[in-house]
Design an enzyme around this catalytic site. Sequence first.
Site, short mmCIF file in Angstrom:
data_model
loop_
_atom_site.label_atom_id
_atom_site.label_comp_id
_atom_site.label_asym_id
_atom_site.label_seq_id
_atom_site.Cartn_x
_atom_site.Cartn_y
_atom_site.Cartn_z
N TYR A 46 6.90 15.70 -12.27
CA TYR A 46 6.22 16.58 -13.40
C TYR A 46 6.94 17.40 -14.12
CZ TYR A 46 1.77 14.91 -10.66
OH TYR A 46 0.97 14.24 -10.35
N HIS A 104 5.72 9.78 -3.81
CA HIS A 104 4.91 9.54 -4.87
C HIS A 104 4.56 8.13 -5.45
CE1 HIS A 104 4.15 11.82 -9.19
NE2 HIS A 104 3.30 10.93 -8.76
#
Length: 274
Positions: A46, A104
């Site tokens: 991110y 992730h």
Amino acid sequence: MNATTNRTAIPEIGLGTFRLQGQVVIDSVTTGLDVGYRHIDTAQIYGNEAEVGQAIAASPVPRDELFVTTKIWIENLQRDKLIPSLKDSLHKLQLEQLDLTLIHWPSPQDAIPVAEYMAALADAKAQGLTKAIGVSNFTNAQLRQAIAAVGASEIATQQVEIHPFLQNRTVIDFARSQGIHITAYMPLAYGKVVVDPVIMAIAVRHGVTPAQVALSWSLQQGFAVIPSSTKRANLEANLHFQRITLSPDEMAQMATLERGERLANPDGLAPQWD
């Protein structure tokens, strides 16, 4: 309320930070903590861990009241890279320990074996870098490999995209059969739930908003949810809302909304979904 799973209490509602950058994410997390969020969800990819850490550090909320999650990116899945990358995340977040660390995405085309990075993640937990570990975006086959590597009791959650238009039943059913908790990301389908006629009709019947219907639908099934927003009113509404209990008929109506509408399906990254 928290969902206690595998000895880890994951808050029912968390604050997602996907796509939020710079001052925008600082403001979102600052406001979120101010209105009562205690679970903050971020990820290495991110590019906002430092800003999330800045907002947490500036908040008067004590660390022991917070639940912070980050996720290991695919470039850091090799055994010799995973723990150094997690230490870097901790530095950016200004934390000594994560509450939850997830893989992730599984390694594309399984180029790196699931067993390798799950073992490294378990090592990170053993070293005290994270209280709990889990996975995200795993197929059932990959989840089986993760279970074989570390044991189902070590996997605190499987975080996957779930909303009324992508109900992911095959993945949910298998995780539950193994006693693994589910966290639903994108639970509002980027706001698409608010204009769906079926959801709108249920909302009118209960005197709530369509978003509240969608969140209640997830929570009623025992999922944790991590909606995101940058607006204070929406942050408050997503956290402090009138929980409704959908009737069996209303749950059946919601089930008809399944249309396989996957919003997170990046080329070259996404596995062959179940």
